[in-house]
Write a protein that holds these residues in place. Sequence first.
Motif, mmCIF file in Angstrom:
data_model
loop_
_atom_site.group_PDB
_atom_site.id
_atom_site.type_symbol
_atom_site.label_atom_id
_atom_site.label_comp_id
_atom_site.label_asym_id
_atom_site.label_seq_id
_atom_site.Cartn_x
_atom_site.Cartn_y
_atom_site.Cartn_z
ATOM 1 N N VAL A 195 19.417 -6.482 -11.085
ATOM 2 C CA VAL A 195 18.614 -5.786 -10.069
ATOM 3 C C VAL A 195 17.294 -6.521 -9.843
ATOM 4 C CG1 VAL A 195 17.334 -3.666 -9.576
ATOM 5 C CG2 VAL A 195 19.671 -3.536 -10.435
ATOM 6 N N LYS A 196 16.698 -7.035 -10.926
ATOM 7 C CA LYS A 196 15.449 -7.780 -10.806
ATOM 8 C C LYS A 196 15.619 -9.051 -9.972
ATOM 9 C CE LYS A 196 13.292 -6.116 -15.080
ATOM 10 N NZ LYS A 196 12.844 -6.489 -16.456
ATOM 11 N N LEU A 197 16.849 -9.601 -9.968
ATOM 12 C CA LEU A 197 17.120 -10.773 -9.132
ATOM 13 C C LEU A 197 17.218 -10.412 -7.657
ATOM 14 C CD1 LEU A 197 19.815 -12.754 -11.179
ATOM 15 C CD2 LEU A 197 17.353 -13.180 -11.052
ATOM 16 N N SER A 220 25.591 -19.869 -0.060
ATOM 17 C CA SER A 220 25.401 -18.421 -0.175
ATOM 18 C C SER A 220 25.018 -17.996 -1.583
ATOM 19 C CB SER A 220 26.686 -17.689 0.235
ATOM 20 O OG SER A 220 27.738 -17.997 -0.654
ATOM 21 N N CYS A 221 25.385 -18.794 -2.583
ATOM 22 C CA CYS A 221 25.148 -18.423 -3.977
ATOM 23 C C CYS A 221 23.729 -18.812 -4.388
ATOM 24 C CB CYS A 221 26.188 -19.100 -4.878
ATOM 25 S SG CYS A 221 26.514 -18.179 -6.394
ATOM 26 N N GLN A 222 22.928 -17.820 -4.732
ATOM 27 C CA GLN A 222 21.499 -18.034 -4.967
ATOM 28 C C GLN A 222 21.118 -18.074 -6.442
ATOM 29 O OE1 GLN A 222 19.694 -14.771 -2.818
ATOM 30 N NE2 GLN A 222 21.142 -15.027 -1.133
ATOM 31 N N HIS A 223 21.953 -17.513 -7.319
ATOM 32 C CA HIS A 223 21.576 -17.377 -8.727
ATOM 33 C C HIS A 223 22.711 -17.864 -9.630
ATOM 34 C CE1 HIS A 223 18.365 -14.837 -7.153
ATOM 35 N NE2 HIS A 223 19.288 -14.113 -6.536
ATOM 36 N N PHE A 224 22.352 -18.722 -10.599
ATOM 37 C CA PHE A 224 23.306 -19.202 -11.597
ATOM 38 C C PHE A 224 22.870 -18.662 -12.955
ATOM 39 C CE2 PHE A 224 24.901 -22.293 -14.710
ATOM 40 C CZ PHE A 224 26.248 -22.327 -14.369
ATOM 41 N N ILE A 225 23.751 -17.882 -13.578
ATOM 42 C CA ILE A 225 23.443 -17.238 -14.856
ATOM 43 C C ILE A 225 24.370 -17.824 -15.913
ATOM 44 C CG2 ILE A 225 23.303 -15.049 -16.093
ATOM 45 C CD1 ILE A 225 23.440 -14.305 -12.646
ATOM 46 N N LEU A 226 23.810 -18.489 -16.904
ATOM 47 C CA LEU A 226 24.606 -19.199 -17.906
ATOM 48 C C LEU A 226 24.775 -18.365 -19.169
ATOM 49 C CD1 LEU A 226 25.991 -21.978 -18.477
ATOM 50 C CD2 LEU A 226 23.872 -22.597 -19.691
ATOM 51 N N ALA A 275 18.777 -22.289 -14.136
ATOM 52 C CA ALA A 275 19.721 -21.287 -14.631
ATOM 53 C C ALA A 275 19.005 -20.139 -15.320
ATOM 54 C CB ALA A 275 20.716 -21.929 -15.589
ATOM 55 N N HIS A 276 19.525 -18.937 -15.143
ATOM 56 C CA HIS A 276 19.067 -17.769 -15.905
ATOM 57 C C HIS A 276 19.892 -17.695 -17.188
ATOM 58 C CE1 HIS A 276 16.759 -16.233 -12.455
ATOM 59 N NE2 HIS A 276 17.782 -16.638 -11.718
ATOM 60 N N ASN A 277 19.295 -17.170 -18.250
ATOM 61 C CA ASN A 277 19.944 -17.154 -19.557
ATOM 62 C C ASN A 277 20.514 -15.770 -19.859
ATOM 63 O OD1 ASN A 277 20.353 -17.025 -22.480
ATOM 64 N ND2 ASN A 277 19.354 -19.033 -22.521
ATOM 65 N N PHE A 278 21.833 -15.648 -19.800
ATOM 66 C CA PHE A 278 22.519 -14.376 -20.056
ATOM 67 C C PHE A 278 22.240 -13.889 -21.473
ATOM 68 C CE2 PHE A 278 26.154 -11.743 -21.220
ATOM 69 C CZ PHE A 278 26.428 -11.018 -20.073
ATOM 70 N N ASN A 279 22.263 -14.804 -22.454
ATOM 71 C CA ASN A 279 22.056 -14.427 -23.852
ATOM 72 C C ASN A 279 20.672 -13.835 -24.063
ATOM 73 O OD1 ASN A 279 23.957 -16.708 -23.450
ATOM 74 N ND2 ASN A 279 24.416 -16.396 -25.616
ATOM 75 N N GLN A 280 19.663 -14.385 -23.373
ATOM 76 C CA GLN A 280 18.308 -13.836 -23.485
ATOM 77 C C GLN A 280 18.227 -12.462 -22.827
ATOM 78 O OE1 GLN A 280 15.487 -16.697 -22.004
ATOM 79 N NE2 GLN A 280 15.885 -18.174 -23.660
ATOM 80 N N TRP A 281 18.972 -12.273 -21.761
ATOM 81 C CA TRP A 281 19.006 -10.957 -21.112
ATOM 82 C C TRP A 281 19.430 -9.874 -22.105
ATOM 83 C CZ3 TRP A 281 21.683 -11.545 -15.624
ATOM 84 C CH2 TRP A 281 20.819 -12.263 -14.785
ATOM 85 N N LEU A 282 20.369 -10.225 -22.980
ATOM 86 C CA LEU A 282 20.884 -9.241 -23.941
ATOM 87 C C LEU A 282 19.847 -8.843 -24.986
ATOM 88 C CD1 LEU A 282 24.508 -10.611 -24.551
ATOM 89 C CD2 LEU A 282 23.833 -8.639 -23.180
ATOM 90 N N GLU A 283 18.766 -9.617 -25.098
ATOM 91 C CA GLU A 283 17.700 -9.293 -26.049
ATOM 92 C C GLU A 283 16.613 -8.423 -25.426
ATOM 93 O OE1 GLU A 283 16.287 -13.033 -27.436
ATOM 94 O OE2 GLU A 283 18.228 -13.653 -28.271
#
Length: 515
Positions: free
Chosen positions: A45-47, A127-133, A147-155
């Motif tokens: 949502v923040k993206l 069309s793709c604006q965000h890459f989340i690794l 790239a955005h960090n999926f693992n950091q999101w989980l923290e």
Amino acid sequence: MYNLATNLERNATFRRNDTAIIFHDQTISYRELNEMVNRVANQLVKLGIKPDEKVAISCPNTPAFVIGYYAIQKIGAVTVPLNVMLKGPEVAYHLDDSDAVALICFQGNSALPSGQYGYQGFCETESCQHFILIESEGNDSPAPEDAHNFNQWLESSDNHFDAVYRKAEDTCVILYTSGTTGRAKGAELSQSNMLCNAQACQALTNQKGTDVSIAILPLFHTFGQSLIMNTSILAGSALVLIPRFVPKTVLQQMHQHKVTHLAGVPTMFIGLLAFAEKHGGEFIKDIAANLKVAISGGASMPVEILKQFEAKLNVPVIEGYGLSESSPVAAFNHLEYERKPGSIGQPLPGVTMKVVDDKGNTLPQGKEGELLIRGHNVMKGYYKKTEETAKTVVDGWLHTGDIVRMDEDGYVYVVDRLKEVIIRGGYNIYPRDIEETFMTHPDVHMVAVVGVPHKTYGEEVKAFIITKDGVNTASKAFVAWGRERLADYKYPRQVEIVDTLPMTATGKILKRLLK
């Protein structure tokens, strides 16, 4: 409220401490899983991702797939699962065709650098604006700077999120399939499609919260997604995740975690049976004591294999039928009725089937014709492809392209396929994708791709190639070239150099003669 994620939210309340996910030595409860999903949902949502926007996810069977999938659902967006073996140009096609605004992508390893392929496809798609690794354990490769960090999101500590309200007809997922012809198309499935299919699968397999299912099929595939993941989350049962099918590992996990529900394609049953016969012993007896039901789909199960598996593990093997356009399950051999080996069973409750000739006339029992399906499981249509949708869904009836017959008890038997899709080890492979790739080879004049019988995989991919004048390229060179450009499961292992291809008077290649 039709948001698929409410099934998770409900069990996070009523079964909060019960196990939801088992992965290697990691155990995740329903409360913990829901909080992880909420953290990712808040970041999405923040993206700026809004309801109805498309978010692709490319990930093997790890907790990250389940978390990402349900986070996308929570925010009211549309999940677009991608095969982890797709190469960069293939990823770009799917992202562009689906209008995906973001890609959640597993990093992978040197053997399968899916993160590298995913990022390449992302960079090629406007069309793709965000890459989340999703970072992989043991992979020290640097992540792309943007790239955005999926693992950091989980923290994150932001672990509260209420699922966005969705209507029954709102799109839930877009699953890529060939349909009846041509390049992969996105089957647009509604919230109602997916919820009703999970409910039907739970009822058919009698799955309860005390059960344990195992995901040996990839969750990005329609079979594994609906019949395994969504059904387990609905039932509140535990789900053992297997990222790569290895018979020894699967049986060890089944033994250790007392698995009750197993689903796979015939080649997997063949592999499990072969290992069990060589190394089973008391090990297999313990597995058989817990296993309640085994489900086979994706291709016809050889009757002899079915009988041997049932005898070895003392478990009923129920065969079913489905396709991405039908959410996917459409028919099953029901546990409470007679099971007929070789049959796909009877339609799900609320689903109707009929067999028609080439003029659309309903055929009597025993006669062979095309299978048509109508019911709550039929897709909304192919995304952005109204003409092809109109050809496939006519007056509410889904034209499957499969030739079947129906017996006097309403059991359906698949005879052949009208469409040219190749099913190799449960994966759908679309000849035109391969043909278009090979037509870019400088030495290729014409190519035709078909499926040929294979003992282990059911079908193997074979390409018939006419080379340009004066060119003498070896078959092995074409195989190697295809492997570099196509996903590992679909490049042709067999290539035959020919002088001509059989054709009709109008120039259409007669693939049945090649087979």
